[in-house]
Design a protein around this motif. Structure first.
Motif: not given
Length: 522
Positions: A74-98
């Protein structure tokens, strides 16, 4: 930040694609490190499998983001925010598992937040930092409730959260500086483009020829006037002055040595320019030269116009101030001649009469200067007109010899008939005066010249000396002691008033004058 894909600049989308490639590279590197290192990133095999599944799932999201970036949806700002949010969840998830903050994976949030802040030009960096801090605090709270985490870990969480905001603020400032620099560069670029366009317009509009030469002698810029004076064939950035115009190149070298005279080119006799040189300097070293080419013929015409402007003011009073007293002098001289009894008196009165007539003729010719623009051009069939003219000229001037005439039947000229009669009569009278005065010594020939007809009046006399050719059409220039020096000048002015051109044509024998009429179909 623009809200529509159409308003987002292309640079934003290109940066987002590079960020997505970085994201995929980081995930792939984590997956490889998880299985290739001896103990992996966790202590248990089950955790290593979980990390792999999380990485694979996130690679799938990255592939989806790749498609969205290609479609710009969709529009650039929404897509970037979704990407950064998924990055945060991915890194926090890795941190939780580790095992939480002890793994150090939380520090990976910082480059992601910095990159996102630079890509978004700093508009959503604090929002992304807040998302990362909330995710870290939520993960630590979960461990405190369900996994008996140490209370000292809250200090690490707070430090990483502060680092996230510091990184976001730094990215925001850098993005602001980058945006301002980009705007300044764009503004300076527009100003330079405008100045370059203004310079081109000014150079093209000046009456002098302009050449810009670099330090290697290559022509970098020129205007149409320079092409008219030096000839066509110059190519900006490729033509070397020494090859295109050796005479001008010699003048440039002479100027550098203290001499600015343009030596004539023996292969181009029509080259009549006067150069002026100006050095172009950057700092203390000379990097090029600007050459101004003055058209000597134009300067001569301007000088003539100034002279004729003064002459025009004079002719307004000539009729009353000169002609009336001149008539009185002539009439008195004729009366004296009738009463003269000795030869000396008759000779003196004849001198007075002859010079009075000469002055009267000069006055008439000067007055004709004000009538040169009163032309009423008509179509003249030159064959019939010239036949009548030659017969009249021979009868009036008392010429017994034949005058050669060569004219096609269909030749037509558009000219004021009375003024054409005056011009051709003047040319024929001058030609007959200086020719051998035998059959064919004076000739008139009409021939096509391009898309127009041209009339040549030629004689077999001694011709015009080379040093006098450039002065033929100047007012008051004459080689005849009894002439006024206005005949040829007035003839050329009359031709110009009829959209025609009168010029002298060098020939091997005698003199030749050519009238080129305005182009008309035969």
């Amino acid at each position: 930040m623009p809200d529509t894909p159409q308003s987002a600049p292309d640079a934003f989308w290109r940066s987002a694609k590079i960020f997505n490639l970085f994201r995929a590279t980081m995930v792939a590197a984590l997956a490889v490190a998880n299985w290739s290192l001896e103990r992996g990133l966790s202590f248990e095999l089950q955790d290593r499998v979980s990390i792999s599944w999380v990485s694979i799932s996130y690679l799938g999201l990255i592939a989806l983001y790749t498609v969205c970036l290609r479609l710009r949806w969709p529009n650039f700002r929404l897509l970037l925010s979704v990407q950064v949010g998924s990055d945060i969840l991915f890194i926090v998830g890795l941190m939780h598992i580790s095992g939480g903050f002890q793994s150090g994976i939380a520090l990976l949030l910082l480059p992601y937040l910095a990159a996102a802040g630079l890509i978004s030009r700093g508009r959503t960096t604090l929002f992304h930092a807040a998302m990362a801090s909330i995710a870290l605090l939520a993960q630590q709270g979960y461990l405190m409730v369900f996994d008996s985490a140490k209370s000292s870990d809250w200090f690490q969480v707070s430090m990483v959260s502060i680092a996230c905001f510091a990184t976001a603020w730094l990215a925001h400032r850098l993005a602001s500086y980058a945006t301002e620099s980009e705007r300044l560069a764009a503004r300076r670029g527009n100003e330079l483009a405008n100045m370059a366009q203004i310079n081109r317009l000014v150079i093209q509009d000046v009456s002098d020829g302009v050449l810009v030469i670099d330090e290697l002698g290559v022509v970098r810029q020129f205007n149409q006037q320079a092409e008219r004076l030096l000839g066509v064939g110059m190519v900006a950035g490729r033509t070397k002055l020494s090859e295109f115009s050796p005479a001008l190149s010699r003048a440039l070298n002479g100027w550098r040595e203290g001499d600015s005279t343009l030596a004539p080119d023996p292969n181009n006799s029509s080259q009549r320019v006067r150069p002026r040189f100006m050095p172009v300097q950057v700092g203390s070293s000379a990097t090029g030269t600007v050459i101004f080419l003055e058209d000597i013929e134009r300067l001569r015409r301007e000088a003539q116009q100034i002279k004729l402007a003064a002459l025009g003011r004079l002719t307004a009073n000539i009729a009353h101030e000169i002609r009336n007293p001149l008539s009185a002098i002539g009439h008195a001289a004729q009366l004296l001649a009738e009463d003269a009894s000795d030869a000396a008196s008759k000779r003196m009165t004849q001198i007075i009469i002859d010079n009075t007539k000469r002055l009267d003729r000069m006055v008439r010719e000067v007055l004709d200067l004000n009538r040169r623009d009163r032309a009423e051009p008509v179509d003249i069939r030159l064959y019939e007109w010239l036949e009548r003219f030659v017969a009249e000229f021979r009868a009036t001037e008392g010429i017994a010899a034949e005058i050669a005439l060569d004219c096609p039947q269909g030749a037509i000229a558009r000219f004021d008939e009375g003024q054409l009669h005056q011009v051709v009569w003047n040319l024929c009278r001058n030609g007959w005066r200086y020719c051998s005065q035998q059959d064919g010594a004076l000739s008139l020939k009409v021939a096509p010249l391009g898309d127009a007809w041209a009339l040549q009046v030629r004689d077999d006399g001694a011709g015009v000396p080379l040093e006098d050719v450039g002065k033929l059409f100047e007012p008051f220039f004459t080689t005849d002691s009894k002439g006024t020096g206005l005949g040829l000048y007035i003839a050329r002015e009359i031709c110009a008033g009829n959209d025609s051109v009168l010029e002298y044509v060098p020939v091997s024998l005698g003199a030749c004058f050519r009238i080129t009429f305005s182009g008309r179909p035969a």
